[in-house]
Write a protein that holds these residues in place. Structure first.
Motif, PDB file in Angstrom:
ATOM      1  N   LYS A  32       0.838  -1.194   0.000  1.00  0.00           N
ATOM      2  CA  LYS A  32       0.000   0.000   0.000  1.00  0.00           C
ATOM      3  C   LYS A  32       0.877   1.250   0.000  1.00  0.00           C
ATOM      4  O   LYS A  32       1.837   1.341   0.765  1.00  0.00           O
ATOM      5  CB  LYS A  32      -0.917   0.005   1.221  1.00  0.00           C
ATOM      6  N   LYS A  33       0.508   2.220  -0.839  1.00  0.00           N
ATOM      7  CA  LYS A  33       1.372   3.380  -1.056  1.00  0.00           C
ATOM      8  C   LYS A  33       0.535   4.645  -1.249  1.00  0.00           C
ATOM      9  O   LYS A  33      -0.625   4.572  -1.660  1.00  0.00           O
ATOM     10  CB  LYS A  33       2.231   3.163  -2.324  1.00  0.00           C
ATOM     11  N   TYR A  34       1.164   5.803  -0.975  1.00  0.00           N
ATOM     12  CA  TYR A  34       0.605   7.099  -1.340  1.00  0.00           C
ATOM     13  C   TYR A  34       1.491   7.736  -2.398  1.00  0.00           C
ATOM     14  O   TYR A  34       2.718   7.712  -2.286  1.00  0.00           O
ATOM     15  CB  TYR A  34       0.584   8.067  -0.151  1.00  0.00           C
ATOM     16  N   ASP A  35       0.876   8.345  -3.391  1.00  0.00           N
ATOM     17  CA  ASP A  35       1.525   9.396  -4.167  1.00  0.00           C
ATOM     18  C   ASP A  35       0.914  10.680  -3.625  1.00  0.00           C
ATOM     19  O   ASP A  35      -0.224  11.023  -3.939  1.00  0.00           O
ATOM     20  CB  ASP A  35       1.260   9.244  -5.666  1.00  0.00           C
ATOM     21  N   ALA A  36       1.682  11.365  -2.798  1.00  0.00           N
ATOM     22  CA  ALA A  36       1.144  12.473  -2.012  1.00  0.00           C
ATOM     23  C   ALA A  36       1.265  13.826  -2.699  1.00  0.00           C
ATOM     24  O   ALA A  36       1.134  14.862  -2.033  1.00  0.00           O
ATOM     25  CB  ALA A  36       1.832  12.518  -0.645  1.00  0.00           C
ATOM     26  N   HIS A  37       1.492  13.833  -4.026  1.00  0.00           N
ATOM     27  CA  HIS A  37       1.577  15.117  -4.735  1.00  0.00           C
ATOM     28  C   HIS A  37       1.264  14.880  -6.206  1.00  0.00           C
ATOM     29  O   HIS A  37       2.147  14.604  -7.017  1.00  0.00           O
ATOM     30  CB  HIS A  37       2.972  15.711  -4.573  1.00  0.00           C
ATOM     31  N   VAL A  38      -0.024  14.980  -6.545  1.00  0.00           N
ATOM     32  CA  VAL A  38      -0.460  14.894  -7.942  1.00  0.00           C
ATOM     33  C   VAL A  38      -1.396  16.054  -8.224  1.00  0.00           C
ATOM     34  O   VAL A  38      -1.869  16.733  -7.305  1.00  0.00           O
ATOM     35  CB  VAL A  38      -1.167  13.556  -8.261  1.00  0.00           C
ATOM     36  N   HIS A  39      -1.675  16.273  -9.511  1.00  0.00           N
ATOM     37  CA  HIS A  39      -2.577  17.356  -9.923  1.00  0.00           C
ATOM     38  C   HIS A  39      -3.639  16.795 -10.863  1.00  0.00           C
ATOM     39  O   HIS A  39      -3.375  16.541 -12.038  1.00  0.00           O
ATOM     40  CB  HIS A  39      -1.801  18.475 -10.613  1.00  0.00           C
ATOM     41  N   VAL A 253       9.961  16.948   3.708  1.00  0.00           N
ATOM     42  CA  VAL A 253       9.986  17.279   2.279  1.00  0.00           C
ATOM     43  C   VAL A 253       9.298  16.179   1.487  1.00  0.00           C
ATOM     44  O   VAL A 253       9.267  15.018   1.902  1.00  0.00           O
ATOM     45  CB  VAL A 253      11.432  17.456   1.749  1.00  0.00           C
ATOM     46  N   ASP A 254       8.721  16.568   0.350  1.00  0.00           N
ATOM     47  CA  ASP A 254       8.258  15.545  -0.573  1.00  0.00           C
ATOM     48  C   ASP A 254       9.220  15.440  -1.756  1.00  0.00           C
ATOM     49  O   ASP A 254      10.077  16.302  -1.969  1.00  0.00           O
ATOM     50  CB  ASP A 254       6.790  15.754  -0.981  1.00  0.00           C
ATOM     51  N   LEU A 255       9.070  14.367  -2.497  1.00  0.00           N
ATOM     52  CA  LEU A 255       9.993  14.029  -3.584  1.00  0.00           C
ATOM     53  C   LEU A 255       9.487  14.457  -4.953  1.00  0.00           C
ATOM     54  O   LEU A 255      10.150  14.195  -5.957  1.00  0.00           O
ATOM     55  CB  LEU A 255      10.225  12.512  -3.605  1.00  0.00           C
ATOM     56  N   ASN A 352       4.869   8.119   6.398  1.00  0.00           N
ATOM     57  CA  ASN A 352       5.242   9.531   6.535  1.00  0.00           C
ATOM     58  C   ASN A 352       4.140  10.446   6.035  1.00  0.00           C
ATOM     59  O   ASN A 352       3.929  11.535   6.579  1.00  0.00           O
ATOM     60  CB  ASN A 352       6.547   9.820   5.781  1.00  0.00           C
ATOM     61  N   ALA A 353       3.439  10.042   4.983  1.00  0.00           N
ATOM     62  CA  ALA A 353       2.315  10.850   4.504  1.00  0.00           C
ATOM     63  C   ALA A 353       1.251  10.944   5.592  1.00  0.00           C
ATOM     64  O   ALA A 353       0.707  12.025   5.870  1.00  0.00           O
ATOM     65  CB  ALA A 353       1.733  10.256   3.229  1.00  0.00           C
ATOM     66  N   GLU A 354       0.968   9.823   6.261  1.00  0.00           N
ATOM     67  CA  GLU A 354      -0.042   9.826   7.320  1.00  0.00           C
ATOM     68  C   GLU A 354       0.443  10.580   8.561  1.00  0.00           C
ATOM     69  O   GLU A 354      -0.374  11.084   9.333  1.00  0.00           O
ATOM     70  CB  GLU A 354      -0.388   8.377   7.681  1.00  0.00           C
ATOM     71  N   LYS A 355       1.738  10.652   8.722  1.00  0.00           N
ATOM     72  CA  LYS A 355       2.315  11.328   9.883  1.00  0.00           C
ATOM     73  C   LYS A 355       2.343  12.845   9.704  1.00  0.00           C
ATOM     74  O   LYS A 355       1.952  13.599  10.596  1.00  0.00           O
ATOM     75  CB  LYS A 355       3.724  10.779  10.094  1.00  0.00           C
ATOM     76  N   TRP A 356       2.780  13.295   8.532  1.00  0.00           N
ATOM     77  CA  TRP A 356       2.928  14.735   8.305  1.00  0.00           C
ATOM     78  C   TRP A 356       1.642  15.388   7.803  1.00  0.00           C
ATOM     79  O   TRP A 356       1.495  16.611   7.881  1.00  0.00           O
ATOM     80  CB  TRP A 356       4.083  14.990   7.339  1.00  0.00           C
ATOM     81  N   PHE A 357       0.715  14.576   7.292  1.00  0.00           N
ATOM     82  CA  PHE A 357      -0.639  15.055   6.969  1.00  0.00           C
ATOM     83  C   PHE A 357      -1.592  14.294   7.902  1.00  0.00           C
ATOM     84  O   PHE A 357      -2.209  13.305   7.495  1.00  0.00           O
ATOM     85  CB  PHE A 357      -0.982  14.815   5.500  1.00  0.00           C
ATOM     86  N   PRO A 358      -1.714  14.711   9.141  1.00  0.00           N
ATOM     87  CA  PRO A 358      -2.422  13.901  10.144  1.00  0.00           C
ATOM     88  C   PRO A 358      -3.833  13.517   9.759  1.00  0.00           C
ATOM     89  O   PRO A 358      -4.329  12.463  10.208  1.00  0.00           O
ATOM     90  CB  PRO A 358      -2.408  14.813  11.387  1.00  0.00           C
TER      91      PRO A 358
END
Length: 365
Positions: A32-39, A253-255, A352-358
């Motif tokens: 299971k994964k997030y892509d935490a920066h898409v448009h 930071v995000d990648l 980390n996505a779940e941690k920094w975006f609570p």
């Protein structure tokens, strides 16, 4: 607000990683994964979402105020429509307009809009490079992110435990001639967007001024949960980025669209990149900046768009989980993959996505 630091324990990873020290290419779709920066801005963009579901990604859709022609309202509303269809597979980051910035009612209108977006479920708020590179005050001076005008916005984010996603400044490459830029992605982007090629515009605040303004924001707001988009515009040096992460425990930071810069550094400094990713494993969030308008998308059919997303995601997975010798379109020389432990990969790709975006914890994937 509780600050998120390297000492915080992330959520336990999913069962697929419990018995594996390292992932392989075969694990790509199982994890299971997030892509935490898409448009995703229009219906055609949802092809990325279709592929994400097939590849076991949830997406964080980012609104960005780049011009009055694409309003924050229209972008957020599109995200909300998608959320109705994909409540567990999508989240959104809001933004705010800079129209009327110098008018007396701008602050009140902006705070009202942001509170409404937060109430509708926004997991973050984004600011873009037009702060620092375009926006001017009544005295015709460039407005930087540490300007007092943004203090009420920072306060509402802190009060609501909402992170600020900051695309502030640009890659250091943009202050170089095209032929001296280190990666093909930058050479292509700034060739196509000369207004942001700062080498051509010495009248604009320089790179150091952009970074100093961002650093001052973090210095005076230690309780602000800050995510530096695009490796915090420190993509050119893992050592320089490490200095900021050491100094500002409220920064991650995000990648997005900067993995090629890590790959470029890996050509000559593999161990430095590897050790950076391991040491700061709690501060790095996977994202791509995927959008159908990107210059590296050559096809226009549904299958070509989905294949592009799949290939990008798979190429990145290979870089992080294997030690294969690799060649990629945006880097001119070969380099070796990082072969990070599965525990580190899980943090970068999910916890980390779940941690920094609570707020992502309210609907974990």
């Amino acid at each position: 607000m509780t600050l998120l630091t390297q000492c915080d324990s992330p959520k336990e990873t999913d069962d697929s990683s419990e018995s594996k020290e390292f992932y392989t290419m075969e694990d790509f779709q199982a994890v299971k994964k997030y892509d935490a920066h898409v448009h995703l801005w229009k219906e055609f963009d949802t092809l990325f979402l279709d592929q994400a579901l097939a590849d076991n990604f949830a997406l964080v859709n980012v609104s960005v105020y780049s011009s009055p022609t694409r309003s924050p309202e229209s972008q957020d509303n599109f995200s909300l429509q998608l959320l109705d269809k994909y409540p567990k597979d999508l989240a959104f980051i809001s933004t705010f307009s800079l129209e009327g910035f110098n008018e007396s009612d701008w602050t009140e209108k902006t705070l009202s809009y942001l509170q409404a977006a937060i109430d509708k479920g926004a997991v973050g708020v984004k600011v873009w490079k037009n702060i620092g590179l375009e926006l001017k005050n009544k005295d015709d001076e460039f407005v930087m992110i540490d300007d007092k005008a943004f203090e009420p916005i920072v306060k509402i984010l802190i009060d609501n435990n909402i992170p600020l996603l900051g695309h502030l400044g640009e890659p250091k490459n943009t202050w170089l001639p095209i032929e001296e830029m280190t990666v093909k992605g930058d050479r292509d982007y700034f060739s196509e967007n000369p207004k942001y090629h700062m080498y051509l515009h010495p009248e604009y605040p320089d790179y150091d001024a952009q970074m100093a303004a961002r650093d001052r924001l973090l210095e005076i707001n230690p309780n602000l949960n800050f995510v530096g988009a695009h490796l915090g515009s420190l993509e050119w040096s893992v050592d320089e980025l490490a200095k900021r992460l050491d100094k500002y425990p409220n920064m991650s930071v995000d990648l997005a669209e900067r993995i090629s810069h890590l790959q470029h550094q890996a050509v000559t400094n593999w161990l430095g990149v590897h050790d950076f990713l391991v040491k700061y494993q709690d501060r790095i969030i996977y994202g791509t900046d995927l959008r159908t308008s990107a210059s590296d998308i050559t096809g226009t059919t549904s299958d070509e768009i989905k294949n592009h997303a799949h290939e990008v995601w798979l190429r990145h997975w290979r870089f992080f989980v294997t030690d294969d010798e690799m060649e990629v379109p945006k880097v001119t020389r070969k380099f070796k993959g990082m072969k990070l432990p599965s525990s580190v990969v899980d943090k970068i790709y999910r916890t980390n996505a779940e941690k920094w975006f609570p707020r992502l914890n309210q609907k974990p994937i």
